[in-house]
Design a protein around this motif. Structure first.
Motif, short mmCIF file in Angstrom:
data_model
loop_
_atom_site.label_atom_id
_atom_site.label_comp_id
_atom_site.label_asym_id
_atom_site.label_seq_id
_atom_site.Cartn_x
_atom_site.Cartn_y
_atom_site.Cartn_z
N LYS B 376 0.85 -1.19 0.00
CA LYS B 376 0.00 0.00 0.00
C LYS B 376 0.88 1.23 0.00
O LYS B 376 1.91 1.26 0.66
CB LYS B 376 -0.87 0.03 1.25
N GLU B 377 0.44 2.25 -0.72
CA GLU B 377 1.17 3.50 -0.69
C GLU B 377 0.55 4.43 0.35
O GLU B 377 -0.64 4.68 0.32
CB GLU B 377 1.14 4.18 -2.05
N ILE B 378 1.36 4.89 1.26
CA ILE B 378 0.87 5.83 2.26
C ILE B 378 1.64 7.13 2.11
O ILE B 378 2.87 7.14 2.22
CB ILE B 378 1.06 5.26 3.68
N LYS B 379 0.93 8.18 1.79
CA LYS B 379 1.59 9.48 1.68
C LYS B 379 1.21 10.31 2.89
O LYS B 379 0.04 10.48 3.18
CB LYS B 379 1.15 10.19 0.40
N THR B 380 2.20 10.80 3.58
CA THR B 380 1.88 11.60 4.75
C THR B 380 2.88 12.75 4.87
O THR B 380 4.03 12.64 4.44
CB THR B 380 1.88 10.73 6.03
N GLN B 381 2.40 13.87 5.40
CA GLN B 381 3.27 15.03 5.56
C GLN B 381 3.01 15.67 6.91
O GLN B 381 1.91 15.56 7.44
CB GLN B 381 3.01 16.07 4.44
N GLY B 382 4.00 16.32 7.44
CA GLY B 382 3.81 17.05 8.69
C GLY B 382 4.43 16.34 9.88
O GLY B 382 5.45 15.68 9.76
N PHE B 383 3.79 16.48 11.04
CA PHE B 383 4.35 16.00 12.28
C PHE B 383 4.54 14.48 12.30
O PHE B 383 5.57 13.97 12.71
CB PHE B 383 3.45 16.42 13.46
N PHE B 384 3.55 13.74 11.78
CA PHE B 384 3.63 12.30 11.79
C PHE B 384 4.79 11.81 10.89
O PHE B 384 5.58 10.96 11.28
CB PHE B 384 2.29 11.70 11.34
N ALA B 385 4.89 12.42 9.72
CA ALA B 385 5.99 12.08 8.81
C ALA B 385 7.34 12.38 9.47
O ALA B 385 8.32 11.63 9.33
CB ALA B 385 5.87 12.86 7.50
N TRP B 386 7.38 13.46 10.23
CA TRP B 386 8.60 13.87 10.90
C TRP B 386 8.99 12.86 11.97
O TRP B 386 10.16 12.48 12.11
CB TRP B 386 8.39 15.26 11.51
N LEU B 387 7.99 12.38 12.72
CA LEU B 387 8.25 11.34 13.73
C LEU B 387 8.80 10.08 13.07
O LEU B 387 9.76 9.48 13.56
CB LEU B 387 6.97 10.99 14.49
N ILE B 388 8.20 9.69 11.95
CA ILE B 388 8.68 8.50 11.24
C ILE B 388 10.11 8.72 10.76
O ILE B 388 10.98 7.86 10.90
CB ILE B 388 7.77 8.18 10.02
N TRP B 389 10.36 9.90 10.21
CA TRP B 389 11.70 10.23 9.72
C TRP B 389 12.72 10.09 10.86
O TRP B 389 13.77 9.47 10.71
CB TRP B 389 11.72 11.66 9.16
N MET B 390 12.40 10.68 12.02
CA MET B 390 13.29 10.62 13.17
C MET B 390 13.54 9.17 13.56
O MET B 390 14.67 8.75 13.80
CB MET B 390 12.65 11.34 14.37
#
Lengths: 444, 444
Positions: B376-390
């Motif tokens: 599945k493709e999940i596109k997300t931006q903002g705080f949640f994406a930042w948490l995942i990135w970290m």
């Protein structure tokens, strides 16, 4: 007027501090509420926590953890101005400092330039030895140690290989003792896993001390225990010996004995690092500036010196206070108070050294400490001394973040016997063929 | 035979890996239980975690935290041998690699030399711009940024001062976006406290992108959101523009517009870093080596290429897989498996890319992520994406100790808006008078 450095004109009295070591930053802090402009000049943009430099050199902590940018330390002090510059000369008659970024006027000048390595005029030693007085020195030593082993891997000749694996440390003061201990720990626990192809029984560590005892400024107990610890770690301790010469390969001692090493670590003495332009009558042997009880340089009204560069001669201390962090910090703090008094026309307070004692660490669980608490002397060695050493150094490292990072490093090293920072950074030697690094003597 | 490098003769097949990036270390790990001798050659003694280099450059994490010595990574892998050396040429007919420490024979050669900055032949740009491909680059950029402000303090001329305070970043990929975001955070939260005498409304950050969208390899949503974030931070985004020339002071764009800056950060493209001696027919445009589905370089039996240097052309990926950590690591791991199969006479497994998606962070609480989970493709931006990135970057940094240190740094930065590592290390510019750094154009 064009060659003046640009610094905001606050029309307040300007205190110019040359050097941001322990003395300089304590003074600047102590002036935080004074109605003056504080200008700190340093050739680096950061304060170095010198007592842990040896750990950077031996891959125990990260370089960034023991250095702290001046602008960050003082970001909330409004009267503080930092200038990254080298001082060329002071002109005390005109109250001006000549620097690499231009002239800087002062109302009060404070020289806090510290000490530098003393090679006692031996140019050959200066060229070939490594010292541990600055961050660059420490990183150079770290690079050298690691690169030595990479080179040793490529060498069949036993003498040549050993010259890369052996270390000679000159000077049995705290730095010499701490480096010797740290190198032993690396040899015993870290390097054998990193360089499986090398036989670390070939790695010899020599510590050469000119006198009969280690840690001269400390108690007999401390010196003897340090000696015992180092010997148990397998350091070759050569007492009552002096190094006469070192050509980058052969170390010759005063009794004619020789050792072969690529790496001689010079920790045998320091000398003041004075600035040009101070009248010669105020400069003592050892390049220190003679100061009165208020840290005023003898012969001046408005020039002061604090820390390692200052020699405050008293009956009790005919050669001045020891060149340590404690007197430097105390002098810095008191001078801040005295400068405020001076401007307010109040009487000055004479310096009194509050000696809290001194300590040195030899390795894991092993340290020696001569403490002075509530006018009592407490001498302790071993695990307890080591815990105190860790605690004192941890709380002294500037900044909560740095303390945490150092703690993580030490915790990691302690439980894994695995120091993390074995990185060859900066200066590259990769392209140097091993042969080129061999002096011709060895080619015979 | 004398000019062979000294490496233990284990009388086993020898796999020589050139380059210890993501691909090279995954391959070496994957061979841990293979009956071979693994020889890794690299010109540094450490692996660099490239995705966080931009944080070193912008003083967010310590250099030591994102680099890891090879010998430490592999200290428990008995068949692993590291050699610090530069590769000069490969002689595939004789199965030998010529290096700065001598010749090294191989049975299987794996080229994992990665990519290098692509200046598209613009020599002037190469001389004057700064890139962020290595630790040295990142530290140079950090030094340059900090030193620029120290110099700006000394300059009255507005144009001159602005040229030191303004930054031009070329290239709107992840590196360009991340650096632009990090510089904005420094401008908005850190520098104004450090340099109270400067007016940070004078500091302009330009990001120049040749196409109509940022983060070209990612989704439209990600690109648009990144653009929105950067604009809200105050970055001057210039889309559909190309830089024609940069003389160290004046940036000229394709439409004739000019910008003045001392610091142009080039993040506009990479090209393969091939080794000498590979037949030209196997080298594609972009300096990549064409490989088959097993990462074998076309035209060879025993030479392989993995990671950024390898171009595995498929119907779906006519230009090869993207030059990212994921395909590199997966190719490294699979090649280890395939080399074992090859030696055992078993059939090889063709590479299939398991794309887990990609992400980029723009700043505090702001990131963009295109994830692929369970098809599945999940596109997300903002705080949640930042948490995942970290989270993803934290667990990817090699070694528990390093993870903790990075966590301490990030935690500190997050809660205090105060990045710790604002140190000018290594290269010294202290003695350079400001005037000398001004190109004559500016003197008119």
């Amino acid at each position: 007027m064009e060659n003046y450095a640009k610094i905001a004109d606050t029309s307040k009295s300007r205190v110019v501090i040359i050097g941001g070591g322990f003395a300089g930053i304590e003074l600047a802090k102590s002036l935080r509420d004074a109605d003056v402009q504080v200008v700190l000049i340093d050739k680096e943009n950061y304060h170095t926590f010198q007592p842990l430099l040896y750990q950077v050199a031996t891959a125990g902590v990260e370089a960034d953890s023991i250095i702290h940018p001046f602008r960050k330390i003082f970001k909330n002090q409004d009267n503080f101005y930092f200038r990254l510059a080298e001082v060329e000369q002071v002109y005390t008659e005109n109250r001006v400092v000549e620097t690499s970024i231009g002239l800087i006027k002062y109302d009060y000048l404070v020289i806090a330039t510290g000490a530098t390595t003393n090679y006692f005029g031996n140019k050959q030693m200066e060229e070939n030895a490594i010292s541990i007085k600055s961050l660059d020195d420490a990183l150079e030593l770290r690079n050298t140690i690691l690169y030595n082993f990479e080179k040793a891997l490529q060498i069949d000749d036993e003498e040549q290989r050993n010259s890369l694996m052996d270390y000679v440390i000159v000077g049995g003061g705290p730095t010499g003792v701490e480096v010797a201990g740290a190198l032993c720990e690396l040899r015993n626990h870290v390097f054998p896993k990193d360089y499986k192809e090398l036989n670390f029984r070939e790695m010899d560590i020599y510590l050469i001390q000119s006198g009969p005892q280690l840690l001269k400024g400390m108690s007999d107990e401390a010196g003897k225990k340090a000696q015992e610890y180092l010997e148990s770690f397998g350091v070759n301790l050569w007492m009552n010996r002096r190094v006469k010469s070192y050509d980058g390969y052969t170390v010759t001692l005063d009794n004619g004995q020789t050792l072969l090493t690529r790496t001689l670590i010079w920790a045998a003495g320091v000398t003041g690092a004075p600035v040009q332009g101070i009248r010669p009558e105020s400069v003592l042997k050892g390049n220190q500036l003679q100061v009165d009880a208020y840290n005023r340089v003898v012969g001046y009204e408005d020039v002061f010196a604090i820390g390692d560069i200052a020699a405050m001669i008293t009956a009790e201390h005919p050669r001045g206070y020891p060149m340590l962090a404690q007197p430097a910090m105390q002098q810095g703090e008191l001078l801040g108070y005295n400068l405020k008094s001076l401007m307010a026309g109040k009487p000055l307070k004479a310096f009194e050294y509050n000696d809290k004692g001194s300590m040195a660490t030899v390795g894991r669980n092993r340290a020696v400490a001569d403490l002075k608490l509530f006018n009592k002397e407490i001498k302790t060695q071993g695990f307890f001394a080591w815990l105190i050493w860790m605690f004192v150094h941890l709380i002294s490292v500037v900044g909560f973040r740095n303390r945490l990072v150092v703690l993580v490093n030490w915790g990691w090293n302690y439980f894994t016997y695995d120091t993390g920072n074995r990185l060859i950074m900066g200066r590259k030697h990769v392209n140097i063929p091993v042969e080129e690094t061999v002096p011709h003597k060895a080619m015979e």
